[in-house]
Design an enzyme around this catalytic site. Sequence first.
Site, PDB file in Angstrom:
ATOM      1  N   LEU A  16    -104.126  20.626  22.338  1.00  0.00           N
ATOM      2  CA  LEU A  16    -104.364  19.199  22.554  1.00  0.00           C
ATOM      3  C   LEU A  16    -103.201  18.659  23.392  1.00  0.00           C
ATOM      4  O   LEU A  16    -102.242  18.104  22.864  1.00  0.00           O
ATOM      5  CB  LEU A  16    -104.440  18.505  21.190  1.00  0.00           C
ATOM      6  CG  LEU A  16    -105.130  17.153  21.088  1.00  0.00           C
ATOM      7  CD1 LEU A  16    -105.476  16.876  19.644  1.00  0.00           C
ATOM      8  CD2 LEU A  16    -104.249  16.051  21.645  1.00  0.00           C
TER       9      LEU A  16
ATOM     10  N   GLU B 168    -103.061  17.167  27.357  1.00  0.00           N
ATOM     11  CA  GLU B 168    -103.731  16.945  28.642  1.00  0.00           C
ATOM     12  C   GLU B 168    -102.849  17.317  29.826  1.00  0.00           C
ATOM     13  O   GLU B 168    -103.338  17.817  30.844  1.00  0.00           O
ATOM     14  CB  GLU B 168    -104.188  15.484  28.763  1.00  0.00           C
ATOM     15  CG  GLU B 168    -105.420  15.153  27.948  1.00  0.00           C
ATOM     16  CD  GLU B 168    -105.137  15.007  26.450  1.00  0.00           C
ATOM     17  OE1 GLU B 168    -103.961  14.931  26.052  1.00  0.00           O
ATOM     18  OE2 GLU B 168    -106.103  14.978  25.669  1.00  0.00           O
TER      19      GLU B 168
ATOM     20  N   GLN C 244    -111.502  15.256  26.742  1.00  0.00           N
ATOM     21  CA  GLN C 244    -112.507  14.896  25.725  1.00  0.00           C
ATOM     22  C   GLN C 244    -113.027  13.483  25.969  1.00  0.00           C
ATOM     23  O   GLN C 244    -114.214  13.210  25.843  1.00  0.00           O
ATOM     24  CB  GLN C 244    -111.899  15.011  24.325  1.00  0.00           C
ATOM     25  CG  GLN C 244    -111.931  16.438  23.826  1.00  0.00           C
ATOM     26  CD  GLN C 244    -111.717  16.530  22.327  1.00  0.00           C
ATOM     27  OE1 GLN C 244    -111.167  15.623  21.703  1.00  0.00           O
ATOM     28  NE2 GLN C 244    -112.124  17.649  21.751  1.00  0.00           N
TER      29      GLN C 244
ATOM     30  N   ASP D  43    -110.203   8.406  28.757  1.00  0.00           N
ATOM     31  CA  ASP D  43    -108.992   7.658  28.393  1.00  0.00           C
ATOM     32  C   ASP D  43    -107.759   8.559  28.321  1.00  0.00           C
ATOM     33  O   ASP D  43    -106.650   8.129  28.619  1.00  0.00           O
ATOM     34  CB  ASP D  43    -109.208   6.991  27.029  1.00  0.00           C
ATOM     35  CG  ASP D  43    -110.542   6.286  26.936  1.00  0.00           C
ATOM     36  OD1 ASP D  43    -110.545   5.063  26.748  1.00  0.00           O
ATOM     37  OD2 ASP D  43    -111.600   6.962  27.088  1.00  0.00           O
TER      38      ASP D  43
ATOM     39  N   HIS E 115    -111.538   4.948  23.663  1.00  0.00           N
ATOM     40  CA  HIS E 115    -112.607   5.922  23.908  1.00  0.00           C
ATOM     41  C   HIS E 115    -113.729   5.349  24.767  1.00  0.00           C
ATOM     42  O   HIS E 115    -114.837   5.848  24.758  1.00  0.00           O
ATOM     43  CB  HIS E 115    -113.191   6.418  22.574  1.00  0.00           C
ATOM     44  CG  HIS E 115    -112.207   7.112  21.711  1.00  0.00           C
ATOM     45  ND1 HIS E 115    -111.317   6.438  20.894  1.00  0.00           N
ATOM     46  CD2 HIS E 115    -111.928   8.438  21.537  1.00  0.00           C
ATOM     47  CE1 HIS E 115    -110.558   7.298  20.247  1.00  0.00           C
ATOM     48  NE2 HIS E 115    -110.906   8.539  20.631  1.00  0.00           N
TER      49      HIS E 115
END
Lengths: 322, 371
Positions: A58, A60, A82, A85, A127
């Site tokens: 996890l 980015e 995912q 944002d 999100h």
Amino acid sequence: MPELTYLEAISDGLREEMRHDESVFCLGQDIGSFGGAFKVTEGLADEFGADRMWDTPLAESAIVGAAVGAAVEGMRPIAEMQFADFIACGFDQLVNVAAKMHYRQGLAVPLVVRLPSGGGFSGGPFHSQNPEAWFLQAPGLKVVAPSTPEDAKGLLASAVRDPNPVLYLEHKHLYRRLRGEVAKGRYETPLGEVRVARPGSDLTLVAYGAMVHTALEAVEDLDGARVEVLDLRTLCPLDREGILGSVRKTGKVVVLHEATRSCGVGAEVCALIAEEAFEDLDGPVVRVTAPDVPIPFSPPLESAVLPQVDQVREACRELLEY
Amino acid sequence: MGVSVAEGTITAWRKRPGDWIERDETVVEISTDKVETEVPSPAAGRLREVLVEEGATVDVGTLLATLDTAARPGEAHADEHEAEPGERSGVVSPVVRRIAAEHGIDVARLRGSGRRGRVTKKDVLALVNEQGGAGPESAIPAQEGDGGRQRAPAGERLSLMRRQIGEHMVRSLKTAAHCTTVVEADMSAVEAARGRLSYLAFVARAAVASLREHPSLNATIEGEHLTVHSEVHLGVAVSLGEEGLIVPVIRNAHDLSHEGLATRIADVAERARSKRLLPEEVEGGTFTITNPGRFGALLATPIINQPQVAILDLEAVTKRPVVVTDEQGRDSIAVRPMTYLCMSWDHRALDGVLAARFLSSVRRNLESWSG
């Protein structure tokens, strides 16, 4: 032609690209055996194996950074965020590393970053965002935002083939709601070309992504007015002549987007029109956008923030009557 | 306003009390005896009071309205949001301005279908289409640029007077079936009698007398309707130099003596040049004479002054050798002051025989001039 959802069209596109070219691979969080947060990559690990469907930590910045390195070395990585944002965490790798590589080292960076974006499902402020405008100020990046299953697949193919880093905004709201005919096999939708979603002569309504459907619904029966709906498809580089040609015909423009108002794609389109088509304007250039606020979680508040059909209809009507 | 203008009539207020006005924006339209003109605002401000109503004629220097220059635009004002029917939006969008310029259309005079009467692109395109490319408004053709983009024509825009003359002349050419008939007249008798008077006064007098004999030339035609007039209201074209020309009308010219007619011609010509004609003095003519001849031209084919059916053109009087026949029937060559009388007439209203008869009558009147 088979009918696919917007989501299936993206999956189909990924599969075709990976079958077509061994240098194409995917990386992201839980995209392998889990099939991704939205199941876009479901089944791809079975066909292509874990070597070409990397599950990543996890992180980015690590995902984008690894993709940049692979791209420079000749691979064609497709990275998944995912949620769009979260690209904020990979921002430096994109705008400072990937975007500058061509200018500093003359290197191609043929990577694609998939950004599941947009609101309309009570996803709240982390999100639901539409971060496209952030990247319009980083020369070296390209940005696409398909609105139909057909273009979702075609633009993905073009993005993978393009030697530049391409941000691919896929609208979550369209994933399973929108179905459309999608050709089998590989095909490319050219970058930098608008699509006339609906031809008209009285007013040009410019939109992209999910808002194309809001636009079409708003003008479907608008007192008999013939409104031309342009689907930008590529936000960077803009199809200048495609936009200006329509404006020269109609003389009136409404620009619609789900992203916040200031310094957005709409502002850029408006500036282009003011500079290049001033003498063709028969009224003020109008924007319909979200206001400059985060997307609220509360459903009624979210509806108040995101542009709605009635609001678009009213803006068009106002300008038509001007 | 020129110094020669003594008074003006308010034809239309473009602004109403309470309206915001930009500097140089047109506030009021004024008609003087010579021109219609727009009066720009000397400063930005809000129109406080209108002191002279539409239709009123007032002396130069009369206060027409007061402007509040301390006001600010956008301030709420009772009248600002109330659009009266008939009120015209002053907004001309870039595309309307461009199309109007390309086709010589005066948008300020139109009322459009847009908000508060704004002229929209559709309105101006419809007008262009209506004129079908043949109308006077499209006398300036749109130029095709690259990519089909049209650009404004080069050069300075014509004056209002030139545009009005042009509109009138093109309309006449489109309306009437123009024919021109020419006779040659011996002006010896006139020469002997005229002293310091111009030839024009004599030709006018002769023409008026001939019109009484041939009233079908003293007529007006509108569409399919011809009106033959018993009174002769004689139009006399007066050149204003490069600016243009104007045609004052001498009413009941047949009631005037030769001297009276000569005096009236001199009077209206002088007042036309000094712009002191009254609006009603340029209306209602039944026949027109034009006289550019004193500048040396021999022949011309004038354009009829609508809705009249004929216009007589007097060109130069020049000494020429001509064959004359004496009372005994003997021919000889003599040097005579000769002129061509050219008359354009409308074949819709009459035929060549009538035109020739009329011109012969004028010639006889001139050649047998006895005062």
